[in-house]
Design a protein around this motif. Structure first.
Motif, PDB file in Angstrom:
ATOM      1  N   PRO A 229      57.078  65.157  -8.024  1.00 19.86           N
ATOM      2  CA  PRO A 229      56.073  65.900  -7.410  1.00 19.86           C
ATOM      3  C   PRO A 229      55.698  67.242  -7.711  1.00 19.86           C
ATOM      4  O   PRO A 229      56.058  68.214  -7.307  1.00 19.86           O
ATOM      5  CB  PRO A 229      56.762  65.954  -5.930  1.00 19.86           C
ATOM      6  CG  PRO A 229      58.457  66.118  -6.397  1.00 19.86           C
ATOM      7  CD  PRO A 229      58.628  65.116  -7.580  1.00 19.86           C
ATOM      8  N   GLU A 231      52.962  68.733  -7.440  1.00 19.58           N
ATOM      9  CA  GLU A 231      51.977  69.558  -6.381  1.00 19.58           C
ATOM     10  C   GLU A 231      52.935  69.112  -5.208  1.00 19.58           C
ATOM     11  O   GLU A 231      51.987  69.477  -3.986  1.00 19.58           O
ATOM     12  CB  GLU A 231      50.855  68.747  -6.262  1.00 19.58           C
ATOM     13  CG  GLU A 231      50.029  69.204  -7.549  1.00 19.58           C
ATOM     14  CD  GLU A 231      49.633  70.565  -7.889  1.00 19.58           C
ATOM     15  OE1 GLU A 231      49.590  71.244  -6.979  1.00 19.58           O
ATOM     16  OE2 GLU A 231      49.674  71.001  -9.194  1.00 19.58           O
ATOM     17  N   SER A 233      55.040  66.741  -2.170  1.00 22.32           N
ATOM     18  CA  SER A 233      54.910  65.365  -1.525  1.00 22.32           C
ATOM     19  C   SER A 233      54.912  65.725   0.264  1.00 22.32           C
ATOM     20  O   SER A 233      55.691  66.462   0.624  1.00 22.32           O
ATOM     21  CB  SER A 233      55.993  64.550  -1.846  1.00 22.32           C
ATOM     22  OG  SER A 233      55.831  63.306  -0.816  1.00 22.32           O
ATOM     23  N   PRO A 249      53.973  70.572  -0.222  1.00 17.61           N
ATOM     24  CA  PRO A 249      52.716  71.392  -1.099  1.00 17.61           C
ATOM     25  C   PRO A 249      52.574  72.732  -0.756  1.00 17.61           C
ATOM     26  O   PRO A 249      52.672  72.874   0.410  1.00 17.61           O
ATOM     27  CB  PRO A 249      51.469  70.311  -0.468  1.00 17.61           C
ATOM     28  CG  PRO A 249      52.298  68.994  -0.152  1.00 17.61           C
ATOM     29  CD  PRO A 249      53.512  69.316   0.494  1.00 17.61           C
ATOM     30  N   ARG A 283      48.692  61.361  -6.533  1.00 17.13           N
ATOM     31  CA  ARG A 283      47.986  62.307  -7.895  1.00 17.13           C
ATOM     32  C   ARG A 283      48.906  63.346  -7.816  1.00 17.13           C
ATOM     33  O   ARG A 283      48.937  64.144  -9.117  1.00 17.13           O
ATOM     34  CB  ARG A 283      46.830  62.602  -7.501  1.00 17.13           C
ATOM     35  CG  ARG A 283      46.157  63.296  -8.789  1.00 17.13           C
ATOM     36  CD  ARG A 283      45.730  62.462 -10.086  1.00 17.13           C
ATOM     37  NE  ARG A 283      45.318  63.473 -11.134  1.00 17.13           N
ATOM     38  CZ  ARG A 283      44.659  62.835 -12.157  1.00 17.13           C
ATOM     39  NH1 ARG A 283      44.497  61.367 -12.033  1.00 17.13           N
ATOM     40  NH2 ARG A 283      44.540  63.377 -13.244  1.00 17.13           N
ATOM     41  N   SER A 284      49.741  63.949  -6.917  1.00 19.11           N
ATOM     42  CA  SER A 284      50.671  64.952  -6.986  1.00 19.11           C
ATOM     43  C   SER A 284      51.769  64.891  -8.109  1.00 19.11           C
ATOM     44  O   SER A 284      52.188  66.033  -8.532  1.00 19.11           O
ATOM     45  CB  SER A 284      51.458  65.130  -5.709  1.00 19.11           C
ATOM     46  OG  SER A 284      50.353  65.626  -4.631  1.00 19.11           O
TER      47      SER A 284
END
Length: 342
Positions: A229, A231, A233, A249, A283-284
């Motif tokens: 992760p 970016e 989750s 995030p 996409r993270s």
């Protein structure tokens, strides 16, 4: 003057009086005889319109989601993920044991390798011998890499090792510090100045922190992350403690990782999947940083625990660790180029 005033009053009494206004028919009825203001009627109509549009969008999203979930590829991915979860439950206790390399592993033999896999060892002994350290994710252990470890060994890599850390670990920085000490011991034992790290989930984030914030790029040639992760989750909001806050995030840890790192020499390859059930949004798990040499590889219909298992990932990592030049192409003869970069 009195006559004029009398005539005027008489005319006014005989003039028709305006009819009372009817309440609006397209909005809420008046309350206690008070007419509803026009701006409230407009707000009511706008709210009803937005509600209808939201309902249609929700129905469309549910329809699209159902279509995706019921596609044959996704169903196969879900089945594979379920099977691997069941198998991982059985192998988990074995992963709690110490990871000790067999004696005499420093010697290289190729008779056990198929002809198509001998090229790496024959053409580039350094690439084949560079240690590969596998780092597991949250509440897991080295058993998650059982398939990958054997796959890398079959492809000619001579030093494939794993590292366990406490499943109760509650700080990425602490895990990264321990990872750094483990790497130093590995370098001292093998004689190689730099190693490769493959990190699954949280293990990839700890590897990134070690490399970019603790000067680990001096010791690490390549970091491969699987479902990490980068970016954050949104599921981390349900995880208590410091670690849960770090994985959200926009957390302070993720902001620290986003700081400039122009001198970093380590290459990064980040695998992410559109079926990862733990990293949301999916996409993270892709890594984006202006100062890092990154290749993102998108996978379709691969679950979170399946990432270290599927053949495409094992083959891709083998290709990556065989050696990449600065442009991202392979320089070892006989090794297929890395595909699927985005």
């Amino acid at each position: 003057m009195s006559i004029s005033r009398s005539i005027t009053q008489s005319v006014l009494r005989r003039a028709p009086q305006p009819a009372p206004e009817e309440p609006a028919t397209d909005g809420p009825p008046p309350v206690d005889g008070t007419r509803v203001p026009a701006y409230l009627l407009a707000m009511s109509r706008s709210a009803r319109r937005r509600g209808a549009e939201t309902g249609r969008a929700a129905r469309d999203l549910a329809t699209d989601g159902l279509r995706v979930v019921t596609s044959p590829t996704v169903l196969a991915g879900v089945a594979a993920e379920s099977a691997w979860v069941a198998a991982h439950v059985l192998t988990y206790p074995a992963g709690l044991l110490d990871d000790r390399e067999r004696e005499g592993r420093d010697g290289y033999r190729i008779e056990h390798l198929p002809p198509s896999r001998r090229g790496l060892l024959v053409s580039d002994v350094e690439a084949a011998g560079t240690p590969i350290l596998l780092v597991h994710g949250l509440v897991d252990n080295r058993s998650v890499f059982t398939v990958m470890r054997r796959g890398l060994a079959r492809r000619g890599f001579g030093h494939v090792m794993t590292m366990n850390y406490s499943p109760l670990a509650d700080d990425v920085r602490v895990i990264a510090d321990r990872l750094g000490r483990h790497v130093e011991r590995l370098v001292e034992r093998t004689g190689y100045e730099r190693v490769h790290i493959v990190g699954h989930s949280l293990g990839g984030l700890a590897a990134r922190y070690y490399v970019t914030r603790l000067c680990g790029d001096e010791r690490v040639h390549t970091v491969v992350t699987l479902g990490t992760p980068h970016e954050g989750s949104v599921l981390a909001y349900a995880w208590p403690g410091r670690l849960g806050r770090q994985l959200r995030p926009g957390s302070s840890l993720l902001r620290e990782l986003a700081e400039p790192g122009p001198e970093c020499r380590t290459r990064f390859v980040a695998y992410w999947s559109d079926l990862d059930q733990l990293v949301l949004p999916h996409r993270s798990a892709a890594l984006t940083h202006p100062d890092l040499d990154v290749t993102n590889v998108a996978l379709h219909a691969v679950g979170h625990l399946s990432l270290p298992v599927v053949g495409a990932v094992v083959h891709g990592i083998s290709t990556t660790l065989a050696h990449l030049d600065t442009a991202g192409g392979t320089v070892v003869p006989g090794v297929s180029p890395l595909a699927g970069r985005v």
